[in-house]
Design a protein around this motif. Sequence first.
Motif: not given
Lengths: 269, 265
Positions: B125-143
């Motif tokens: 949560g705090l990192s998101l104040f410092i950098v922008h993070l990409d979401a996982p490539a796909t839902l399958g990739a997240a899993f």
Amino acid sequence: MASRYLATYRQFWRLNTLTMLEYKTNFFIWLFFTIIYHGVAVGTIWIMMSRFPSMNGWSWREVFFLYALYMLAHTLNNTFFFTIGDVPTHVQEGDFDRFLVRPLDPLFQVLSQPGQIWPDELALAVVVFGVAQSLVHLQWTAASAVLLVLAMFGGALIDFAIQLAVATLSFWVIRLDTLRWVVMSLENDFTRYPLSIYNRGVRILLAYVFPFAFMNYFPATTLLHKTSGPGYTINPALGWLTPVIGMLWFAGAYLFWRAGVNHYKGTGS
Amino acid sequence: MRIRPYVEFAKRAFSREGTYRTQVFTHIGSVLLRVFLLSMVWTALYRNNGEQAGITLPAMITYATLALLLDLIYGVNGAYVIREKIREGSIAIDLMRPISVPFYVLADTVGQTLFASMQIIPALGLSLFIVHLDAPATLGAAFAFLVAVLLGFVVNFFLDLIMATITFWTMEIFGVQLMVQFISSLLSGSLVPLYFFPPGIIQQLAFASPFAAIYNAPLSIYIGKVTGLQIVTTLGTQVVWAFVFGVVALGLWRLGERQVVIQGG
């Protein structure tokens, strides 16, 4: 009086050497560990910059030189003043009182607590620096040699002064871990890269608040003639200021230390 | 083997960790400071040299940040208690107990790791104040990423267990363990993605090394460098390394245990 200090200090190094001779395997394992530690740090820079050859105009060789210069000052400090980091433990466990009842200066006593203190890392730093200076083809003149010595000793003084100030805080604050960690990270991690890659806040922090940039960045810009880059120029004289900054910081830190010791005596806690 | 005592061990490790509050702040603070540092380093490198190896700057910053968050859980090293037990000799008593010591250590590590992974939420949560993070490539990739993290944990645990078990033969293990940790941090891709290694033998060795199963596998899946059928191969390789390291660790344990029993500790 002075001879008593000298005799004590000689005993300190005698004990350190005896420990080293007694625990030979341990010594070699830690030496090997030290080599791996710095090898991984330099390897990371090399791999990174094999794909990205320029870091704000610095080549990997120059970034390596930056690392080597820092290592010289840092290991010089570590060899002679390493035990300053034990002050918080001494205060917490109550054995700091021992230093107050003995007839020698407390700071001197803290700095001459025997342990596994060996000059192996300093020797390694000299070797690493030897490699780095040849990689960047450092121009050896009388001026550059003097600047180098000043940077090494002044840098070690900066390093020691900051650690002394942080250690002194332990006379008032019990839990220092977080602050110590932040300062250590600023020192070990942030000094690996040229100052110019950071934003204004970090540049100010590393140049003026905790002046670690004077340990390697400013002397390196002068030595490597990298005093101007895209959008900035640095006065080459800054590289010569390291010992001055070191002495100023040390004077301040020592006064703070004295105040800390007096406070400790006063409360008796 | 009854599972119930081990669940209890894990629970106890979890609540024990909860008593070290200041450590939590130090851990999270250190992650944030490094996120900040690495984002500036990579931004400078990309600005000066452009994109490399098909990894965009946002993907690289995501990779570096996630690697630091994974440090929180991979850095637990619960197997380290074995070293202390062997040093102090209390291992003899543990061997008499009706439990398996390696599985006790595993349970303890799981408990500690679960506590450590709770730190990920505020750190992320705090990192998101410092950098922008990409979401996982796909839902399958997240899993698949989550599965790969789990497998990476197992490989990492067995590696720590192997190192700790060596204490049966030599006490001077701490330095060696740190060395392996540093080499692992480079070869696992936690400091620099393996895709940036110089092409050729060094890069191939790094990709083939078991350390790649720890950081490189989950992170490559997350940023979409590994997709489709490759994901299956990657997870499969992790399973193989987990199995190999597991067999080695338990085998070494057997040998060490026998030595203690024969020599009387």
